[in-house]
Every structure is written in structure tokens, then in C-alpha cells.
Design a protein around this motif. Structure first.
Motif, PDB file in Angstrom:
ATOM      1  N   ILE A   4       0.953  -1.161  -0.065  1.00 60.59           N
ATOM      2  CA  ILE A   4      -0.112   0.133  -0.135  1.00 60.59           C
ATOM      3  C   ILE A   4       0.657   1.195  -0.084  1.00 60.59           C
ATOM      4  CG2 ILE A   4      -2.032  -1.100   1.100  1.00 60.59           C
ATOM      5  CD1 ILE A   4      -1.291   0.170   3.766  1.00 60.59           C
ATOM      6  N   LEU A   5       0.254   2.526  -0.346  1.00 58.57           N
ATOM      7  CA  LEU A   5       0.893   3.643   0.094  1.00 58.57           C
ATOM      8  C   LEU A   5       1.820   3.682   1.259  1.00 58.57           C
ATOM      9  CD1 LEU A   5      -0.505   5.211  -2.350  1.00 58.57           C
ATOM     10  CD2 LEU A   5      -1.267   6.643  -0.542  1.00 58.57           C
ATOM     11  N   PRO A   6       3.062   4.282   1.072  1.00 54.73           N
ATOM     12  CA  PRO A   6       3.575   5.019  -0.078  1.00 54.73           C
ATOM     13  C   PRO A   6       4.477   4.261  -0.997  1.00 54.73           C
ATOM     14  CG  PRO A   6       5.017   5.432   1.661  1.00 54.73           C
ATOM     15  CD  PRO A   6       3.994   4.583   2.231  1.00 54.73           C
ATOM     16  N   GLN A   7       4.557   2.745  -0.547  1.00 56.69           N
ATOM     17  CA  GLN A   7       5.533   1.877  -1.368  1.00 56.69           C
ATOM     18  C   GLN A   7       4.942   1.700  -2.792  1.00 56.69           C
ATOM     19  OE1 GLN A   7       4.636   1.488   1.840  1.00 56.69           O
ATOM     20  NE2 GLN A   7       6.809   1.628   2.818  1.00 56.69           N
ATOM     21  N   THR A   8       3.618   1.531  -2.924  1.00 55.48           N
ATOM     22  CA  THR A   8       2.854   1.353  -4.257  1.00 55.48           C
ATOM     23  C   THR A   8       1.761   2.361  -4.504  1.00 55.48           C
ATOM     24  OG1 THR A   8       1.142   0.070  -3.428  1.00 55.48           O
ATOM     25  CG2 THR A   8       3.147  -1.077  -3.724  1.00 55.48           C
ATOM     26  N   GLN A   9       1.140   2.352  -5.350  1.00 54.08           N
ATOM     27  CA  GLN A   9       0.013   3.464  -5.850  1.00 54.08           C
ATOM     28  C   GLN A   9      -1.232   2.858  -5.487  1.00 54.08           C
ATOM     29  OE1 GLN A   9       0.661   6.667  -6.066  1.00 54.08           O
ATOM     30  NE2 GLN A   9       2.681   6.110  -5.753  1.00 54.08           N
ATOM     31  N   ASN A  10      -1.195   1.654  -4.862  1.00 60.04           N
ATOM     32  CA  ASN A  10      -2.636   0.972  -4.535  1.00 60.04           C
ATOM     33  C   ASN A  10      -3.653   1.665  -3.588  1.00 60.04           C
ATOM     34  OD1 ASN A  10      -4.708  -0.809  -4.238  1.00 60.04           O
ATOM     35  ND2 ASN A  10      -3.203  -2.628  -3.291  1.00 60.04           N
ATOM     36  N   TRP A  11      -4.293   2.703  -4.184  1.00 61.13           N
ATOM     37  CA  TRP A  11      -5.095   3.483  -3.321  1.00 61.13           C
ATOM     38  C   TRP A  11      -6.232   2.841  -3.007  1.00 61.13           C
ATOM     39  CZ3 TRP A  11      -4.907   6.909   0.086  1.00 61.13           C
ATOM     40  CH2 TRP A  11      -6.224   7.282   0.613  1.00 61.13           C
ATOM     41  N   SER A  12      -6.799   1.812  -3.586  1.00 62.33           N
ATOM     42  CA  SER A  12      -8.018   1.011  -3.061  1.00 62.33           C
ATOM     43  C   SER A  12      -7.587   0.072  -2.024  1.00 62.33           C
ATOM     44  CB  SER A  12      -8.831   0.465  -4.329  1.00 62.33           C
ATOM     45  OG  SER A  12      -8.263  -0.927  -4.365  1.00 62.33           O
ATOM     46  N   GLY A  13      -6.451  -0.562  -2.071  1.00 61.95           N
ATOM     47  CA  GLY A  13      -5.946  -1.572  -0.899  1.00 61.95           C
ATOM     48  C   GLY A  13      -5.780  -0.496   0.321  1.00 61.95           C
ATOM     49  N   THR A  14      -5.292   0.846   0.089  1.00 63.20           N
ATOM     50  CA  THR A  14      -4.724   1.545   1.276  1.00 63.20           C
ATOM     51  C   THR A  14      -5.965   1.906   1.863  1.00 63.20           C
ATOM     52  OG1 THR A  14      -2.737   2.351  -0.371  1.00 63.20           O
ATOM     53  CG2 THR A  14      -3.529   3.905   1.753  1.00 63.20           C
ATOM     54  N   GLU A  15      -6.852   2.390   0.988  1.00 66.34           N
ATOM     55  CA  GLU A  15      -8.318   3.022   1.814  1.00 66.34           C
ATOM     56  C   GLU A  15      -9.017   1.852   2.532  1.00 66.34           C
ATOM     57  OE1 GLU A  15     -11.041   4.012  -1.360  1.00 66.34           O
ATOM     58  OE2 GLU A  15     -11.616   5.829  -0.076  1.00 66.34           O
ATOM     59  N   ARG A  16      -8.814   0.865   1.754  1.00 71.15           N
ATOM     60  CA  ARG A  16      -9.497  -0.544   2.662  1.00 71.15           C
ATOM     61  C   ARG A  16      -9.060  -0.754   3.739  1.00 71.15           C
ATOM     62  NH1 ARG A  16     -11.746  -5.659  -0.138  1.00 71.15           N
ATOM     63  NH2 ARG A  16     -12.953  -6.374   1.758  1.00 71.15           N
ATOM     64  N   PHE A  17      -7.799  -0.661   3.847  1.00 75.98           N
ATOM     65  CA  PHE A  17      -6.990  -0.891   5.283  1.00 75.98           C
ATOM     66  C   PHE A  17      -7.434   0.295   5.999  1.00 75.98           C
ATOM     67  CE2 PHE A  17      -3.156   0.068   7.658  1.00 75.98           C
ATOM     68  CZ  PHE A  17      -3.144  -0.907   8.522  1.00 75.98           C
ATOM     69  N   LEU A  18      -7.370   1.296   5.687  1.00 76.80           N
ATOM     70  CA  LEU A  18      -7.610   2.497   6.795  1.00 76.80           C
ATOM     71  C   LEU A  18      -8.971   2.329   6.984  1.00 76.80           C
ATOM     72  CD1 LEU A  18      -5.276   5.395   5.281  1.00 76.80           C
ATOM     73  CD2 LEU A  18      -4.870   3.914   7.429  1.00 76.80           C
ATOM     74  N   MET A  19      -9.889   2.095   6.215  1.00 74.80           N
ATOM     75  CA  MET A  19     -11.386   2.341   6.499  1.00 74.80           C
ATOM     76  C   MET A  19     -11.869   1.102   7.400  1.00 74.80           C
ATOM     77  SD  MET A  19     -12.612   4.911   5.180  1.00 74.80           S
ATOM     78  CE  MET A  19     -14.347   4.670   5.322  1.00 74.80           C
ATOM     79  N   ALA A  20     -10.830  -0.189   7.418  1.00 75.78           N
ATOM     80  CA  ALA A  20     -11.118  -1.245   8.427  1.00 75.78           C
ATOM     81  C   ALA A  20     -10.762  -0.684   9.826  1.00 75.78           C
ATOM     82  CB  ALA A  20     -10.254  -2.303   7.987  1.00 75.78           C
TER      83      ALA A  20
END
Ligand SMILES: *Cc1c(COP(=O)(O)O)cnc(C)c1O
Length: 394
Positions: free
Chosen positions: A14-30
Motif C-alpha cells: 500500500i501507500l507510499p510503497q505502491t500506488q494501490n489506493w484502493s488497498g490503502t483505503e480499504r485498510f484504513l477504513m477497516a
């Protein structure tokens, strides 16, 4: 397609290592979802404040080990859920131990924002808005005390005990400025005075400042826990006769155990007569400065040289939020400034007095003001005394 399946993702996906915003968002929303559920459940009066387990048992319930391989984001979220489940619900409506309790949601929002901004309170260049915000909140606190806001000073410290240490150190500096450079070698035997019911951090400050705990005298209290002014003056006179130099009197506004209020005005008279620094430890009781009804309990506080006030207690700001306030501007800089030139260069394009890091005895300093500023803005003054509301609603 990038995955947002938390089972398959680890931190480096996830961010900032990759640009995978949907994975990043999913983690933070969890995580946010976890927090929201916690807050809702914590506020349910019928829920438990604590599910108690002995340490060995607790270690079996929560996986606290640091593994060799990265855990999946899903596992991290599950671990966090357990951590929250087995902790003490300090925001529970029936939780009253210790002096800081309750969860002010606006202050909490400030703490979330603070964590995300993740900056340090060294200098104006690294914290431009927060440095000004801190000054604005300090100004409000000086006003509440009744000081001239053009001439006062202060700093947020990691807790009331450290704030008390700031005060005693500044008192020593104001009387013996050479001790900053030379230590205690030319200084007479100093002594300090505090009530027998005062907070132990006054003695600890005496130990750290080279005064010594034996030279920090406990003054007798009356049947309601207030320092007896006559006993204080008697002890000061005895110490002077023995050749000691009385430096510091601590007056407690709201003692930690009994909630007693030392008579500040009478003690201020004594300090003026003997030219001794007057500190008011209002760590607990400072919040009452906002109450038109109860402010009289701190009558005379404007005569103090320094005040400790913990908004994380009576006012209900989130931990940690504690200030040491000074009637005289400039002393903190004189006393604590080390002018480290990699940080506090003197040739900056702004007034370097905004580089508050050089008045601290710490190097880095956490931003403890955002959560207080946003909370204070959100309410009328006497609504801030959440602890009083909590008791009266029980
Ligand atoms: C709580 C308290 C302190 C210590 O404050 P911390 O923030 O816990 O370090 C000091 N003095 C008084 C009167 C207190 O009640």
C-alpha cells in the motif's frame, strides 16, 4: 488489477510503497470502522469497562509477538481489534479512575488529525500553523488566569509532573541564573515548600533541580486538606535562620487525592513578603478557571509566577495535554535555550522567537495543542468541564 483484499496484502503493498489506493483505503477504513465500533460500544452503559485477565492469560488472548515475516493487513486489523477489546474503556460513562477519563469526540478528532500530520513542535519552519495555534491557546489560558497576555509565556509539556519541573527549574534560573552554566557550586542551600497533600512530582522536581527531596518541606494541612499558611511562614523563617535560601512555594489548586484548594491569596502574601517564587499546581483544578460559579476556588492565581494546568484532566482533552504557564515572558528561553545551530539558526526569514523548541528541555516535542484548540473552539467555556457533567449525570 491491484488487489484490495486485506488477506493478501501486506504493508509494502500500500501507500507510499505502491500506488494501490484502493488497498490503502480499504485498510484504513477497516481501522476506522474498528474505532467507530469501539466508541459506540464504549458508550453503552450496560457494557463492561474491563474484561480482566491475569498477565499470563492475557498473553494467550492477544498475540503481542513481533514476527519475523510481515503479517497480512487483515491479521493486523484483527490483532488491533483484540487489543481494543481487552483494554480498559476509559471513555465508558461509568469509568471514573483516574483523573483523566471520558472521550471527548472533538478532541479525539484533533488527535487523529495530529497523528496524520505527524510533525514536531521544534520550529516555525516545520510547524508553522501549530506554533501559532499553541500561542493562541496559551493566550487564552493566560487570559483565564488573569495575566497580561503581552507579557506572559508558557509551553505544553508531557504531563503535569514535567510541567512542575519546568516551573521549578525556571524559578531557580530567575534567582540564580549562573547555575545554568556553573551548576550548584556558588548557590546556597536552596529549599522548597509544598503541602503534605501535594503531588509527589514537586519532590521529584526538587531532586532533579539539585535542591534535594529533604530540602523540599511538607507543610501541614488543615482538616480539609488545605495548606496552613501560618505553618508555611513558620517553616520559611526557620529555614532562613538556618542559612538556607527559600526558592519555591507550591500551592496546589485541587489536590490529587482530596481535591482540596490551598488558599492562594494568603500564600501569595507570604511569598511576596519573603520574595519567593509562587507556583500554583492546578494540574487537576485548572479547569475551574472556566467556571464562573467555581472560579473563586483559585482566587489569587493571577499572583503566581507559574501555573501548571492539565487540560487532559478536568477539561476532558485527550491525553496528553498539559501546560506550564509563566507570568514573565522570556524566562523560559533564557533558562532552557541551548541554541543548537542545526535546528535553531538565528538567520531565519522570520522572528526566531517562534522557534519554541529552544525553550523546551526536550528536543522533539509532540503536538498536544491541536486536540485542545479544536475542542475549545467547539464549546462554550463551562461546557468544557466534562468531568463535572459526568458526575452530575450519574
Ligand atoms: C495529576 C497531577 C499531576 C501530574 O500530572 P501528570 O500529567 O500525570 O504528569 C501533578 N499535580 C497534580 C495536582 C495532579 O493532580
Amino acid at each position: 488489477m491491484e488487489s484490495n483484499d486485506l488477506k493478501k496484502l501486506i504493508a509494502k503493498d500500500i501507500l507510499p510503497q505502491t500506488q494501490n489506493w484502493s488497498g490503502t483505503e480499504r485498510f484504513l477504513m477497516a481501522i476506522v470502522d474498528l474505532l467507530l465500533r469501539y466508541i459506540k460500544e464504549e458508550n453503552d452503559r450496560s457494557s463492561k469497562i474491563l474484561e480482566f485477565h491475569h498477565p499470563a492469560e492475557m498473553l494467550k488472548l492477544v498475540d503481542l509477538s513481533i514476527p519475523d515475516q510481515p503479517e497480512s493487513l487483515e491479521k493486523l486489523v484483527k490483532d488491533c481489534e483484540k487489543v481494543l477489546r481487552y483494554g480498559v474503556k476509559t471513555g465508558h460513562p461509568r469509568f471514573f479512575n483516574q483523573i483523566s477519563c471520558g472521550l471527548d469526540l472533538v478532541s479525539m478528532a484533533g488527535e487523529w488529525l495530529t497523528a496524520t500530520c505527524n510533525t514536531n513542535m521544534f520550529t516555525y519552519e516545520i510547524s508553522p500553523v501549530f506554533i501559532l495555534m499553541e500561542k493562541e491557546v496559551l493566550r487564552k489560558m493566560w487570559e483565564c488566569i488573569g495575566w497580561d497576555t503581552e507579557k506572559s509565556d508558557g509551553i505544553f509539556a508531557p504531563g503535569g509532573a514535567v510541567a512542575n519541573l519546568y516551573a521549578m527549574n525556571a524559578a531557580r534560573h530567575s534567582m540564580f541564573p549562573r547555575s545554568k552554566h556553573l551548576g550548584m557550586k556558588d548557590v546556597p542551600t536552596l529549599c522548597a515548600f509544598t503541602s503534605e497533600d501535594s503531588h509527589y512530582s514537586i519532590k521529584s522536581a526538587a531532586a532533579v533541580c539539585g535542591i534535594g527531596t529533604d530540602n523540599c518541606f511538607n507543610i501541614q494541612t488543615d482538616s480539609t486538606g488545605r495548606m496552613i499558611p501560618e505553618a508555611l511562614e513558620k517553616k520559611i523563617c526557620e529555614c532562613k535562620k538556618e542559612g538556607m535560601a527559600p526558592l519555591f512555594v507550591c500551592c496546589t489548586a485541587g489536590t490529587t487525592v482530596y481535591g482540596a484548594w490551598d488558599p492562594i491569596d494568603k500564600i501569595a502574601d507570604i511569598c511576596e513578603r519573603h520574595r519567593i517564587w509562587l507556583h500554583v499546581d492546578a494540574a487537576w483544578g485548572g479547569g475551574l478557571l472556566l467556571s464562573p460559579e467555581y472560579r473563586y476556588k483559585l482566587a489569587g492565581i493571577e499572583r503566581a509566577n507559574s501555573v501548571t494546568w492539565n487540560p487532559h484532566k478536568l477539561m476532558g482533552a485527550l491525553l496528553q495535554c498539559s501546560a506550564c504557564l509563566f507570568r514573565q515572558d522570556g524566562l523560559l528561553f533564557q533558562c532552557n535555550q541551548m541554541s543548537a545551530d542545526y535546528l535553531f539558526m538565528q538567520d531565519k526569514p522570520y522572528d526566531v522567537s517562534y522557534d519554541t523548541g529552544d525553550k523546551a528541555i526536550q528536543c522533539g516535542r509532540h503536538n498536544d495543542v491541536f486536540k485542545l484548540w479544536i475542542m475549545w473552539k467547539s464549546k462554550v467555556c463551562n461546557e468544557l468541564l466534562t468531568k463535572f457533567d459526568r458526575f452530575s449525570s450519574e
